[in-house]
Design a protein around this motif. Structure first.
Motif, PDB file in Angstrom:
ATOM      1  N   GLY A 178       0.811  -1.163   0.058  1.00  0.00           N
ATOM      2  CA  GLY A 178      -0.032   0.089   0.023  1.00  0.00           C
ATOM      3  C   GLY A 178       0.828   1.313   0.134  1.00  0.00           C
ATOM      4  N   ARG A 179       2.051   1.133   0.523  1.00  0.00           N
ATOM      5  CA  ARG A 179       2.947   2.367   0.554  1.00  0.00           C
ATOM      6  C   ARG A 179       3.619   2.272  -0.655  1.00  0.00           C
ATOM      7  NH1 ARG A 179       4.321   3.944   6.602  1.00  0.00           N
ATOM      8  NH2 ARG A 179       3.389   2.232   7.841  1.00  0.00           N
ATOM      9  N   GLY A 180       3.544   1.536  -1.818  1.00  0.00           N
ATOM     10  CA  GLY A 180       4.172   1.643  -2.985  1.00  0.00           C
ATOM     11  C   GLY A 180       5.586   0.817  -2.836  1.00  0.00           C
ATOM     12  N   TRP A 181       5.609  -0.144  -2.097  1.00  0.00           N
ATOM     13  CA  TRP A 181       6.911  -1.039  -2.060  1.00  0.00           C
ATOM     14  C   TRP A 181       6.564  -2.073  -3.201  1.00  0.00           C
ATOM     15  CZ3 TRP A 181       9.707  -3.565   2.602  1.00  0.00           C
ATOM     16  CH2 TRP A 181      10.515  -2.567   3.070  1.00  0.00           C
ATOM     17  N   ARG A 182       7.693  -2.334  -3.841  1.00  0.00           N
ATOM     18  CA  ARG A 182       7.959  -3.590  -4.495  1.00  0.00           C
ATOM     19  C   ARG A 182       8.047  -4.781  -3.760  1.00  0.00           C
ATOM     20  NH1 ARG A 182      11.401  -2.350  -9.743  1.00  0.00           N
ATOM     21  NH2 ARG A 182      10.096  -0.692 -10.588  1.00  0.00           N
ATOM     22  N   LEU A 183       7.044  -5.781  -3.924  1.00  0.00           N
ATOM     23  CA  LEU A 183       7.121  -6.755  -3.092  1.00  0.00           C
ATOM     24  C   LEU A 183       8.167  -7.926  -3.642  1.00  0.00           C
ATOM     25  CD1 LEU A 183       3.712  -7.537  -1.763  1.00  0.00           C
ATOM     26  CD2 LEU A 183       5.739  -6.288  -0.831  1.00  0.00           C
ATOM     27  N   THR A 184       9.419  -7.658  -3.518  1.00  0.00           N
ATOM     28  CA  THR A 184      10.300  -8.868  -3.934  1.00  0.00           C
ATOM     29  C   THR A 184      10.668  -9.816  -2.988  1.00  0.00           C
ATOM     30  OG1 THR A 184      12.310  -7.727  -2.701  1.00  0.00           O
ATOM     31  CG2 THR A 184      11.761  -6.632  -4.817  1.00  0.00           C
ATOM     32  N   SER A 185      11.085 -10.947  -3.743  1.00  0.00           N
ATOM     33  CA  SER A 185      11.348 -12.079  -2.745  1.00  0.00           C
ATOM     34  C   SER A 185      12.239 -11.873  -1.642  1.00  0.00           C
ATOM     35  CB  SER A 185      12.132 -13.240  -3.672  1.00  0.00           C
ATOM     36  OG  SER A 185      13.168 -12.794  -4.191  1.00  0.00           O
ATOM     37  N   GLN A 186      13.149 -10.962  -1.587  1.00  0.00           N
ATOM     38  CA  GLN A 186      14.368 -10.469  -0.506  1.00  0.00           C
ATOM     39  C   GLN A 186      13.469  -9.917   0.548  1.00  0.00           C
ATOM     40  OE1 GLN A 186      14.497 -10.104  -3.836  1.00  0.00           O
ATOM     41  NE2 GLN A 186      16.642 -10.502  -4.365  1.00  0.00           N
ATOM     42  N   ARG A 187      12.682  -8.955   0.144  1.00  0.00           N
ATOM     43  CA  ARG A 187      11.784  -8.121   1.255  1.00  0.00           C
ATOM     44  C   ARG A 187      10.777  -9.051   1.784  1.00  0.00           C
ATOM     45  NH1 ARG A 187      10.796  -2.309  -1.981  1.00  0.00           N
ATOM     46  NH2 ARG A 187      12.717  -1.321  -1.264  1.00  0.00           N
ATOM     47  N   ARG A 188      10.464 -10.051   1.144  1.00  0.00           N
ATOM     48  CA  ARG A 188       9.194 -11.036   1.654  1.00  0.00           C
ATOM     49  C   ARG A 188       9.965 -12.073   2.681  1.00  0.00           C
ATOM     50  NH1 ARG A 188       4.962 -11.440  -2.241  1.00  0.00           N
ATOM     51  NH2 ARG A 188       6.432 -11.353  -3.942  1.00  0.00           N
ATOM     52  N   VAL A 189      11.270 -12.456   2.365  1.00  0.00           N
ATOM     53  CA  VAL A 189      12.021 -13.270   3.299  1.00  0.00           C
ATOM     54  C   VAL A 189      12.434 -12.528   4.468  1.00  0.00           C
ATOM     55  CG1 VAL A 189      14.222 -14.376   3.529  1.00  0.00           C
ATOM     56  CG2 VAL A 189      12.768 -14.716   1.653  1.00  0.00           C
ATOM     57  N   VAL A 190      12.816 -11.243   4.450  1.00  0.00           N
ATOM     58  CA  VAL A 190      13.339 -10.495   5.566  1.00  0.00           C
ATOM     59  C   VAL A 190      12.104 -10.386   6.643  1.00  0.00           C
ATOM     60  CG1 VAL A 190      14.087  -8.252   6.595  1.00  0.00           C
ATOM     61  CG2 VAL A 190      15.278  -9.311   4.536  1.00  0.00           C
ATOM     62  N   ALA A 191      10.891 -10.102   5.849  1.00  0.00           N
ATOM     63  CA  ALA A 191       9.802  -9.756   6.767  1.00  0.00           C
ATOM     64  C   ALA A 191       9.387 -11.070   7.440  1.00  0.00           C
ATOM     65  CB  ALA A 191       8.542  -9.419   6.081  1.00  0.00           C
ATOM     66  N   GLU A 192       9.475 -12.225   6.735  1.00  0.00           N
ATOM     67  CA  GLU A 192       9.175 -13.466   7.419  1.00  0.00           C
ATOM     68  C   GLU A 192      10.313 -13.914   8.617  1.00  0.00           C
ATOM     69  OE1 GLU A 192       8.905 -18.274   5.803  1.00  0.00           O
ATOM     70  OE2 GLU A 192       8.779 -16.605   4.247  1.00  0.00           O
ATOM     71  N   VAL A 193      11.595 -13.541   8.470  1.00  0.00           N
ATOM     72  CA  VAL A 193      12.229 -13.840   9.551  1.00  0.00           C
ATOM     73  C   VAL A 193      12.191 -13.079  10.681  1.00  0.00           C
ATOM     74  CG1 VAL A 193      14.819 -13.481  10.223  1.00  0.00           C
ATOM     75  CG2 VAL A 193      14.369 -14.424   8.082  1.00  0.00           C
ATOM     76  N   LEU A 194      11.606 -11.832  10.847  1.00  0.00           N
ATOM     77  CA  LEU A 194      11.323 -10.892  11.620  1.00  0.00           C
ATOM     78  C   LEU A 194       9.794 -11.510  12.218  1.00  0.00           C
ATOM     79  CD1 LEU A 194      12.258  -7.341  10.252  1.00  0.00           C
ATOM     80  CD2 LEU A 194      13.398  -8.664  11.929  1.00  0.00           C
ATOM     81  N   ASP A 195       9.180 -12.180  11.665  1.00  0.00           N
ATOM     82  CA  ASP A 195       7.816 -12.514  12.030  1.00  0.00           C
ATOM     83  C   ASP A 195       8.047 -13.617  13.061  1.00  0.00           C
ATOM     84  OD1 ASP A 195       5.274 -12.883  12.547  1.00  0.00           O
ATOM     85  OD2 ASP A 195       4.778 -13.948  10.716  1.00  0.00           O
ATOM     86  N   GLY A 196       7.054 -14.123  13.643  1.00  0.00           N
ATOM     87  CA  GLY A 196       7.325 -15.173  14.613  1.00  0.00           C
ATOM     88  C   GLY A 196       7.558 -14.908  16.153  1.00  0.00           C
ATOM     89  N   ASP A 197       8.472 -15.646  16.542  1.00  0.00           N
ATOM     90  CA  ASP A 197       8.757 -15.433  17.941  1.00  0.00           C
ATOM     91  C   ASP A 197       9.474 -14.018  18.240  1.00  0.00           C
ATOM     92  OD1 ASP A 197      11.556 -15.488  16.954  1.00  0.00           O
ATOM     93  OD2 ASP A 197      11.624 -17.690  17.578  1.00  0.00           O
ATOM     94  N   HIS A 198       9.396 -13.580  19.374  1.00  0.00           N
ATOM     95  CA  HIS A 198       9.810 -12.139  19.625  1.00  0.00           C
ATOM     96  C   HIS A 198      11.167 -12.009  20.247  1.00  0.00           C
ATOM     97  CE1 HIS A 198       5.482 -10.773  20.182  1.00  0.00           C
ATOM     98  NE2 HIS A 198       5.566 -11.147  18.914  1.00  0.00           N
ATOM     99  N   VAL A 199      12.230 -12.761  19.783  1.00  0.00           N
ATOM    100  CA  VAL A 199      13.678 -12.568  19.977  1.00  0.00           C
ATOM    101  C   VAL A 199      14.114 -11.670  19.106  1.00  0.00           C
ATOM    102  CG1 VAL A 199      15.858 -13.600  19.535  1.00  0.00           C
ATOM    103  CG2 VAL A 199      13.881 -14.994  20.233  1.00  0.00           C
ATOM    104  N   HIS A 200      15.064 -10.578  19.755  1.00  0.00           N
ATOM    105  CA  HIS A 200      15.386  -9.430  18.786  1.00  0.00           C
ATOM    106  C   HIS A 200      16.826  -9.909  18.207  1.00  0.00           C
ATOM    107  CE1 HIS A 200      12.133  -8.018  20.965  1.00  0.00           C
ATOM    108  NE2 HIS A 200      12.862  -7.177  21.731  1.00  0.00           N
ATOM    109  N   TYR A 201      16.814  -9.977  16.959  1.00  0.00           N
ATOM    110  CA  TYR A 201      18.024 -10.463  16.240  1.00  0.00           C
ATOM    111  C   TYR A 201      18.839  -9.196  15.854  1.00  0.00           C
ATOM    112  CZ  TYR A 201      15.749 -14.920  15.381  1.00  0.00           C
ATOM    113  OH  TYR A 201      14.786 -16.091  15.472  1.00  0.00           O
TER     114      TYR A 201
END
Lengths: 138, 138
Positions: free
Chosen positions: A10-33
């Motif tokens: 919605g904010r104009g981002w291109r949804l690349t596979s890289q961005r999808r993967v980073v978002a997926e990593v940040l999702d899930g448990d609440h450890v701070h990487y």
DNA sequence: TCTTGACTTAGACAACGTCTAATGTAGGAT
DNA sequence: ATCCTACATTAGACGTTGTCTAAGTCAAGA
């Protein structure tokens, strides 16, 4: 977190596979990487992802307010996916693990005007330090 | 600060000209310098002083509890000569300068027991962030 | 004055992060 | 469906901050 991708598109981002993967990593448990940990975990899903892209994406997510940058020591910054609810951090002095905590009361109230030296104070960060249950018994 | 040198000699320190100069730089006003700034100011008094010595001396002063290490952002650590009185920090988000402040109230009181997750909480650090007078007008 | 172990030095190295120029690609336009 | 192009990604150089090492220096006690 799946709606994160929607928000970003919605904010104009291109949804690349890289961005999808980073978002997926940040999702899930609440450890701070750290950024390097995010890169390592992202590379398990998408081996050719580069460090620069991880740094870029983390920086973009921070400026969009989707994640928070936390630097509790002088070492690598950590990234906190829980950016939508105000919270503070409880850090183990021994092993460095971080828990999100929610102190009560108005944190800004403790700083009287004559102690503000003309600053426009915009935010307060509180770090509680101590030994976690594991480290205090060991 | 002159008695700092006395205290250090009492602890078995050799009083070299380099250590004297670093102590002299940390004395005086209450700005919190980075290690490189300490090195630059020390080099004005003793041109051949090396970066390694400045880092070593700062580290030793920190472990002796004579100064405090402050890392409020992910950038260079700053060194706070005011280690003997409890205080917190007010940081300019723009230029990074730090002021010591003394908030009122019990900072630990805001964290209820059920938010401590079994930690033995020993210390609280509060960082107030905002724009300093210089940066808010510029 | 001598001696010795602590101190200092230059510079290599390490960790973390940023930048650049070349290449690739998402997604709208045709 | 294909093309186009501006935006995204990449490898790797580079920058900043801090640590380490090996060799030389010196404070201070004998």
């Amino acid at each position: 977190m799946s709606d994160l991708l929607e928000r970003l598109r919605g904010r104009g981002w291109r949804l690349t596979s890289q961005r999808r993967v980073v978002a997926e990593v940040l999702d899930g448990d609440h450890v701070h990487y750290t950024a390097d940990e995010v890169h390592a975990k992202a590379a398990e899903l998408l081996p050719e992802i580069s460090r620069a892209t991880v740094y870029n994406t983390l920086g973009e997510l921070v400026s969009l307010g989707e994640i928070m940058e936390v630097s509790t020591d002088g070492r690598a910054k950590r990234y906190d996916p829980n950016a939508h609810h105000a919270h503070q951090h409880l850090v183990c002095s021994q092993c460095g693990t971080i828990r999100d905590v929610h102190p009560t009361g108005d944190l800004l109230a403790g700083l009287p005007a004559e102690e503000r030296f003309g600053f426009q104070v915009a935010a307060v960060e509180v770090t509680y330090r101590g030994l976690c249950p594991g480290c205090s018994t060991a």
